[in-house]
Motif scaffolding. Structure first.
Motif, PDB file in Angstrom:
ATOM      1  N   MET A   1       2.384  20.075  49.896  1.00  0.00           N
ATOM      2  CA  MET A   1       2.804  18.959  49.084  1.00  0.00           C
ATOM      3  C   MET A   1       2.229  17.677  49.671  1.00  0.00           C
ATOM      4  SD  MET A   1       6.441  18.057  47.430  1.00  0.00           S
ATOM      5  CE  MET A   1       6.255  19.619  46.647  1.00  0.00           C
ATOM      6  N   ASN A   2       1.822  16.775  48.822  1.00  0.00           N
ATOM      7  CA  ASN A   2       1.197  15.533  49.241  1.00  0.00           C
ATOM      8  C   ASN A   2       2.057  14.363  48.782  1.00  0.00           C
ATOM      9  OD1 ASN A   2      -0.666  13.699  50.150  1.00  0.00           O
ATOM     10  ND2 ASN A   2      -2.083  14.013  48.465  1.00  0.00           N
ATOM     11  N   TYR A   3       2.489  13.533  49.718  1.00  0.00           N
ATOM     12  CA  TYR A   3       3.255  12.336  49.402  1.00  0.00           C
ATOM     13  C   TYR A   3       2.427  11.116  49.764  1.00  0.00           C
ATOM     14  CZ  TYR A   3       7.389  15.356  49.281  1.00  0.00           C
ATOM     15  OH  TYR A   3       8.302  16.331  49.000  1.00  0.00           O
ATOM     16  N   VAL A   4       2.457  10.122  48.934  1.00  0.00           N
ATOM     17  CA  VAL A   4       1.827   8.845  49.236  1.00  0.00           C
ATOM     18  C   VAL A   4       2.949   7.819  49.337  1.00  0.00           C
ATOM     19  CG1 VAL A   4       0.244   7.060  48.440  1.00  0.00           C
ATOM     20  CG2 VAL A   4      -0.303   9.467  48.047  1.00  0.00           C
ATOM     21  N   ILE A   5       3.034   7.182  50.485  1.00  0.00           N
ATOM     22  CA  ILE A   5       4.070   6.190  50.749  1.00  0.00           C
ATOM     23  C   ILE A   5       3.426   4.806  50.652  1.00  0.00           C
ATOM     24  CG2 ILE A   5       5.761   5.357  52.420  1.00  0.00           C
ATOM     25  CD1 ILE A   5       6.291   8.233  51.583  1.00  0.00           C
ATOM     26  N   ASN A   6       4.007   3.945  49.836  1.00  0.00           N
ATOM     27  CA  ASN A   6       3.433   2.617  49.634  1.00  0.00           C
ATOM     28  C   ASN A   6       4.187   1.498  50.337  1.00  0.00           C
ATOM     29  OD1 ASN A   6       1.235   3.366  47.833  1.00  0.00           O
ATOM     30  ND2 ASN A   6       2.874   3.928  46.421  1.00  0.00           N
ATOM     31  N   ASN A   7       5.422   1.773  50.749  1.00  0.00           N
ATOM     32  CA  ASN A   7       6.183   0.736  51.443  1.00  0.00           C
ATOM     33  C   ASN A   7       7.302   1.377  52.252  1.00  0.00           C
ATOM     34  OD1 ASN A   7       8.543   1.044  49.684  1.00  0.00           O
ATOM     35  ND2 ASN A   7       7.273   0.045  48.115  1.00  0.00           N
ATOM     36  N   GLN A  28      -3.070   7.083  57.460  1.00  0.00           N
ATOM     37  CA  GLN A  28      -4.326   6.367  57.221  1.00  0.00           C
ATOM     38  C   GLN A  28      -3.987   4.951  56.785  1.00  0.00           C
ATOM     39  OE1 GLN A  28      -7.031  10.067  55.603  1.00  0.00           O
ATOM     40  NE2 GLN A  28      -6.321   8.629  54.116  1.00  0.00           N
ATOM     41  N   ASN A  29      -4.826   4.004  57.147  1.00  0.00           N
ATOM     42  CA  ASN A  29      -4.552   2.622  56.775  1.00  0.00           C
ATOM     43  C   ASN A  29      -4.976   2.298  55.341  1.00  0.00           C
ATOM     44  OD1 ASN A  29      -7.266   2.662  57.183  1.00  0.00           O
ATOM     45  ND2 ASN A  29      -7.310   0.998  58.662  1.00  0.00           N
ATOM     46  N   CYS A  30      -5.635   3.246  54.674  1.00  0.00           N
ATOM     47  CA  CYS A  30      -5.963   3.100  53.259  1.00  0.00           C
ATOM     48  C   CYS A  30      -6.243   4.490  52.685  1.00  0.00           C
ATOM     49  CB  CYS A  30      -7.153   2.176  53.048  1.00  0.00           C
ATOM     50  SG  CYS A  30      -8.705   2.779  53.712  1.00  0.00           S
ATOM     51  N   ASN A  31      -6.344   4.581  51.365  1.00  0.00           N
ATOM     52  CA  ASN A  31      -6.604   5.855  50.714  1.00  0.00           C
ATOM     53  C   ASN A  31      -8.111   6.091  50.657  1.00  0.00           C
ATOM     54  OD1 ASN A  31      -6.765   8.135  49.149  1.00  0.00           O
ATOM     55  ND2 ASN A  31      -5.595   7.328  47.456  1.00  0.00           N
ATOM     56  N   TYR A  32      -8.584   7.099  51.382  1.00  0.00           N
ATOM     57  CA  TYR A  32     -10.004   7.426  51.398  1.00  0.00           C
ATOM     58  C   TYR A  32     -10.373   8.451  50.332  1.00  0.00           C
ATOM     59  CZ  TYR A  32     -10.216   5.010  55.869  1.00  0.00           C
ATOM     60  OH  TYR A  32     -10.150   4.067  56.854  1.00  0.00           O
ATOM     61  N   GLY A  33      -9.395   8.994  49.641  1.00  0.00           N
ATOM     62  CA  GLY A  33      -9.675   9.978  48.605  1.00  0.00           C
ATOM     63  C   GLY A  33      -9.703  11.399  49.132  1.00  0.00           C
ATOM     64  N   ASN A  34     -10.318  11.628  50.263  1.00  0.00           N
ATOM     65  CA  ASN A  34     -10.398  12.955  50.889  1.00  0.00           C
ATOM     66  C   ASN A  34      -9.971  12.844  52.337  1.00  0.00           C
ATOM     67  OD1 ASN A  34     -11.598  14.315  48.642  1.00  0.00           O
ATOM     68  ND2 ASN A  34     -13.537  13.348  49.167  1.00  0.00           N
ATOM     69  N   ILE A  35      -9.703  13.979  52.930  1.00  0.00           N
ATOM     70  CA  ILE A  35      -9.451  13.993  54.368  1.00  0.00           C
ATOM     71  C   ILE A  35     -10.766  14.369  55.041  1.00  0.00           C
ATOM     72  CG2 ILE A  35      -8.179  15.083  56.257  1.00  0.00           C
ATOM     73  CD1 ILE A  35      -5.873  15.521  54.331  1.00  0.00           C
ATOM     74  N   ASP A  36     -11.445  13.368  55.549  1.00  0.00           N
ATOM     75  CA  ASP A  36     -12.728  13.542  56.236  1.00  0.00           C
ATOM     76  C   ASP A  36     -12.683  12.819  57.565  1.00  0.00           C
ATOM     77  OD1 ASP A  36     -14.126  14.948  54.187  1.00  0.00           O
ATOM     78  OD2 ASP A  36     -14.457  13.064  53.128  1.00  0.00           O
ATOM     79  N   SER A  37     -13.484  13.262  58.493  1.00  0.00           N
ATOM     80  CA  SER A  37     -13.622  12.540  59.756  1.00  0.00           C
ATOM     81  C   SER A  37     -14.368  11.236  59.496  1.00  0.00           C
ATOM     82  CB  SER A  37     -14.394  13.388  60.767  1.00  0.00           C
ATOM     83  OG  SER A  37     -15.748  13.505  60.364  1.00  0.00           O
ATOM     84  N   SER A  38     -14.230  10.293  60.410  1.00  0.00           N
ATOM     85  CA  SER A  38     -14.953   9.024  60.256  1.00  0.00           C
ATOM     86  C   SER A  38     -16.457   9.253  60.233  1.00  0.00           C
ATOM     87  CB  SER A  38     -14.580   8.051  61.379  1.00  0.00           C
ATOM     88  OG  SER A  38     -14.894   8.591  62.649  1.00  0.00           O
TER      89      SER A  38
END
Length: 100
Positions: A1-7, A28-38
Motif C-alpha cells: 500500500m502506498n500513502y502520500v502524506i502532505n502535512n 522523500q522531500n518531493c515526489n519523484y514519480g518512481n523510487i530510483d537512486s539519485s
C-alpha cells in the motif's frame, strides 16, 4: 500500500488509525514519480562510459577525504557519500514512519 502524506495533520491521523509495524518507509522531500537512486534519477545511465565516470568520481572523492573519516564512515562509504550529496546507487528505506 502506498500513502502520500502532505502535512502533519494527515500524518497524525494516518498513524493513529493504522499499525505500521510491518511496513517500510521511503521519506522523500518531493515526489519523484518512481523510487530510483539519485544516480539513476539524475540520468546517469548504465552505459559503460558513465559507469566508469561514476566509479572514478567515487574513487576520487575517497582519495580526497578518506584520511579524515572514522572507521564506520569508511566502512559505509557509499552511504557517507550519499549523505554528503554525491549521486549513488543506494535507496534509503526505514522501518520508522517518523524518519524523513
Amino acid at each position: 500500500m502506498n500513502y502520500v502524506i502532505n502535512n502533519l495533520s494527515e500524518f497524525i491521523t494516518l498513524t493513529n488509525k493504522n499499525d505500521f509495524s510491518n511496513y517500510y518507509f521511503r521519506g522523500q522531500n518531493c515526489n519523484y514519480g518512481n523510487i530510483d537512486s539519485s544516480l539513476l534519477r539524475n540520468k546517469i545511465k548504465h552505459e559503460k562510459s558513465n559507469v566508469l565516470f561514476y566509479e572514478e568520481l567515487i574513487n576520487d572523492y575517497y582519495s580526497e577525504i578518506a584520511s579524515r573519516l572514522s572507521e564506520i564512515e569508511l566502512h559505509n562509504f557509499l552511504a557517507f557519500s550519499q549523505h554528503h550529496g554525491l549521486y549513488t546507487n543506494l535507496i534509503d528505506f526505514t522501518t520508522s514512519e517518523l524518519t524523513y
